[in-house]
Motif scaffolding. Sequence first.
Motif, short mmCIF file in Angstrom:
data_model
loop_
_atom_site.label_atom_id
_atom_site.label_comp_id
_atom_site.label_asym_id
_atom_site.label_seq_id
_atom_site.Cartn_x
_atom_site.Cartn_y
_atom_site.Cartn_z
N VAL A 27 -0.01 -1.95 -8.42
CA VAL A 27 0.44 -2.43 -7.11
C VAL A 27 -0.75 -2.52 -6.16
O VAL A 27 -0.92 -3.51 -5.44
CB VAL A 27 1.53 -1.50 -6.52
CG1 VAL A 27 1.79 -1.80 -5.05
CG2 VAL A 27 2.82 -1.63 -7.32
N ALA A 28 -1.61 -1.50 -6.17
CA ALA A 28 -2.79 -1.52 -5.30
C ALA A 28 -3.71 -2.69 -5.66
O ALA A 28 -4.25 -3.34 -4.76
CB ALA A 28 -3.54 -0.19 -5.40
N ARG A 29 -3.87 -2.95 -6.93
CA ARG A 29 -4.72 -4.09 -7.34
C ARG A 29 -4.15 -5.42 -6.85
O ARG A 29 -4.90 -6.34 -6.53
CB ARG A 29 -4.85 -4.12 -8.86
CG ARG A 29 -5.86 -3.16 -9.40
CD ARG A 29 -6.12 -3.39 -10.88
NE ARG A 29 -7.15 -2.48 -11.33
CZ ARG A 29 -7.03 -1.67 -12.37
NH1 ARG A 29 -5.94 -1.67 -13.09
NH2 ARG A 29 -8.02 -0.86 -12.70
N GLU A 61 0.84 -1.21 0.00
CA GLU A 61 0.00 0.00 0.00
C GLU A 61 0.87 1.25 0.00
O GLU A 61 0.65 2.17 -0.80
CB GLU A 61 -0.94 0.00 1.20
CG GLU A 61 -1.81 1.25 1.26
CD GLU A 61 -2.66 1.33 2.53
OE1 GLU A 61 -3.49 2.25 2.60
OE2 GLU A 61 -2.49 0.50 3.45
N LEU A 62 1.86 1.30 0.88
CA LEU A 62 2.73 2.47 0.93
C LEU A 62 3.52 2.60 -0.36
O LEU A 62 3.75 3.70 -0.86
CB LEU A 62 3.67 2.40 2.14
CG LEU A 62 4.52 3.64 2.39
CD1 LEU A 62 3.64 4.89 2.56
CD2 LEU A 62 5.41 3.45 3.61
N LEU A 109 4.59 5.49 -5.46
CA LEU A 109 4.51 5.59 -6.92
C LEU A 109 3.57 6.72 -7.34
O LEU A 109 3.84 7.44 -8.30
CB LEU A 109 4.05 4.26 -7.51
CG LEU A 109 5.08 3.12 -7.44
CD1 LEU A 109 4.41 1.77 -7.68
CD2 LEU A 109 6.20 3.36 -8.45
N ALA A 110 2.48 6.89 -6.60
CA ALA A 110 1.53 7.97 -6.91
C ALA A 110 2.19 9.33 -6.74
O ALA A 110 1.95 10.24 -7.55
CB ALA A 110 0.29 7.85 -6.03
N THR A 111 3.01 9.49 -5.71
CA THR A 111 3.67 10.80 -5.51
C THR A 111 4.60 11.11 -6.67
O THR A 111 4.87 12.27 -6.95
CB THR A 111 4.46 10.88 -4.19
OG1 THR A 111 5.54 9.96 -4.22
CG2 THR A 111 3.57 10.66 -2.99
N LEU A 112 5.08 10.07 -7.33
CA LEU A 112 5.96 10.25 -8.48
C LEU A 112 5.16 10.33 -9.79
O LEU A 112 5.73 10.37 -10.86
CB LEU A 112 6.96 9.09 -8.55
CG LEU A 112 7.85 8.94 -7.32
CD1 LEU A 112 8.64 7.63 -7.38
CD2 LEU A 112 8.79 10.14 -7.19
N GLN A 113 3.83 10.34 -9.65
CA GLN A 113 2.89 10.38 -10.77
C GLN A 113 3.06 9.20 -11.71
O GLN A 113 2.80 9.29 -12.91
CB GLN A 113 2.98 11.71 -11.51
CG GLN A 113 2.57 12.87 -10.63
CD GLN A 113 2.53 14.19 -11.35
OE1 GLN A 113 2.67 14.25 -12.57
NE2 GLN A 113 2.34 15.25 -10.60
N ARG A 114 3.44 8.08 -11.14
CA ARG A 114 3.52 6.82 -11.88
C ARG A 114 2.22 6.06 -11.60
O ARG A 114 2.20 5.03 -10.97
CB ARG A 114 4.78 6.06 -11.45
CG ARG A 114 6.04 6.78 -11.91
CD ARG A 114 7.32 6.32 -11.25
NE ARG A 114 7.58 4.91 -11.30
CZ ARG A 114 8.66 4.34 -10.75
NH1 ARG A 114 9.55 5.09 -10.12
NH2 ARG A 114 8.84 3.03 -10.81
N TRP A 115 1.13 6.68 -12.07
CA TRP A 115 -0.22 6.24 -11.73
C TRP A 115 -0.53 4.81 -12.12
O TRP A 115 -1.13 4.06 -11.34
CB TRP A 115 -1.24 7.20 -12.33
CG TRP A 115 -1.14 8.57 -11.76
CD1 TRP A 115 -0.66 9.69 -12.39
CD2 TRP A 115 -1.51 8.98 -10.45
NE1 TRP A 115 -0.71 10.76 -11.53
CE2 TRP A 115 -1.23 10.36 -10.33
CE3 TRP A 115 -2.04 8.32 -9.34
CZ2 TRP A 115 -1.47 11.09 -9.18
CZ3 TRP A 115 -2.28 9.03 -8.18
CH2 TRP A 115 -2.00 10.41 -8.11
N ASP A 116 -0.16 4.41 -13.32
CA ASP A 116 -0.48 3.05 -13.77
C ASP A 116 0.20 2.01 -12.90
O ASP A 116 -0.41 1.01 -12.52
CB ASP A 116 -0.10 2.86 -15.24
CG ASP A 116 -0.95 3.72 -16.18
OD1 ASP A 116 -2.07 4.10 -15.78
OD2 ASP A 116 -0.48 4.01 -17.29
N GLU A 117 1.46 2.27 -12.54
CA GLU A 117 2.18 1.35 -11.64
C GLU A 117 1.54 1.34 -10.25
O GLU A 117 1.39 0.28 -9.64
CB GLU A 117 3.64 1.76 -11.51
CG GLU A 117 4.48 1.55 -12.75
CD GLU A 117 5.87 2.11 -12.57
OE1 GLU A 117 6.69 1.45 -11.90
OE2 GLU A 117 6.13 3.23 -13.07
#
Length: 159
Positions: free
Chosen positions: A99-101, A81-82, A87-95
């Motif tokens: 990971v969340a999935r 989760e973290l 990854l989201a803070t780095l705007q690597r949204w798809d990754e």
Amino acid sequence: MVEIRRALRTGDAVIQDRLYAQIERLRTTIRPGLLPRGLYRQAQLLMHRGRGLEALDKLDVVLSVSDDMQVPERDRCVYHELRAYALATLQRWDEAIAVARSIKAHQTGAQAQIADLIVLALQAAAAWQRGDADAQDLSLQFVRGAAAASWRRFLQLLP
């Protein structure tokens, strides 16, 4: 580890820095079972400071150590989760969303429901950041799901 968690809540940067350094110094001498938790707390602090790339590196070590110690995947979900948030803070949204999935595969019941909500929260955040037309709909769907699950701690690890 209890102290660093408390320091994160109070925002005391001096104590946070001291505890981060202490975990770093003790990393090779502590019981192996405590190592992932110490590294995870360091990653939390890095995220709190907006240092997503460094947190991501730390989390990769946490997951490698977890592999070496054969920590069950179900117990690693908080690390994943973290990692998704880093990854989201780095705007690597798809990754981040991928990971969340992956978390849901190792959860059941209410925890699986929370895993779905983590994915939805990241999808909504990505949609807003990208300016997608469905950002509001995704956000409403997420908020409704979070309310139904009485889940109030969403996206708390983002800076």
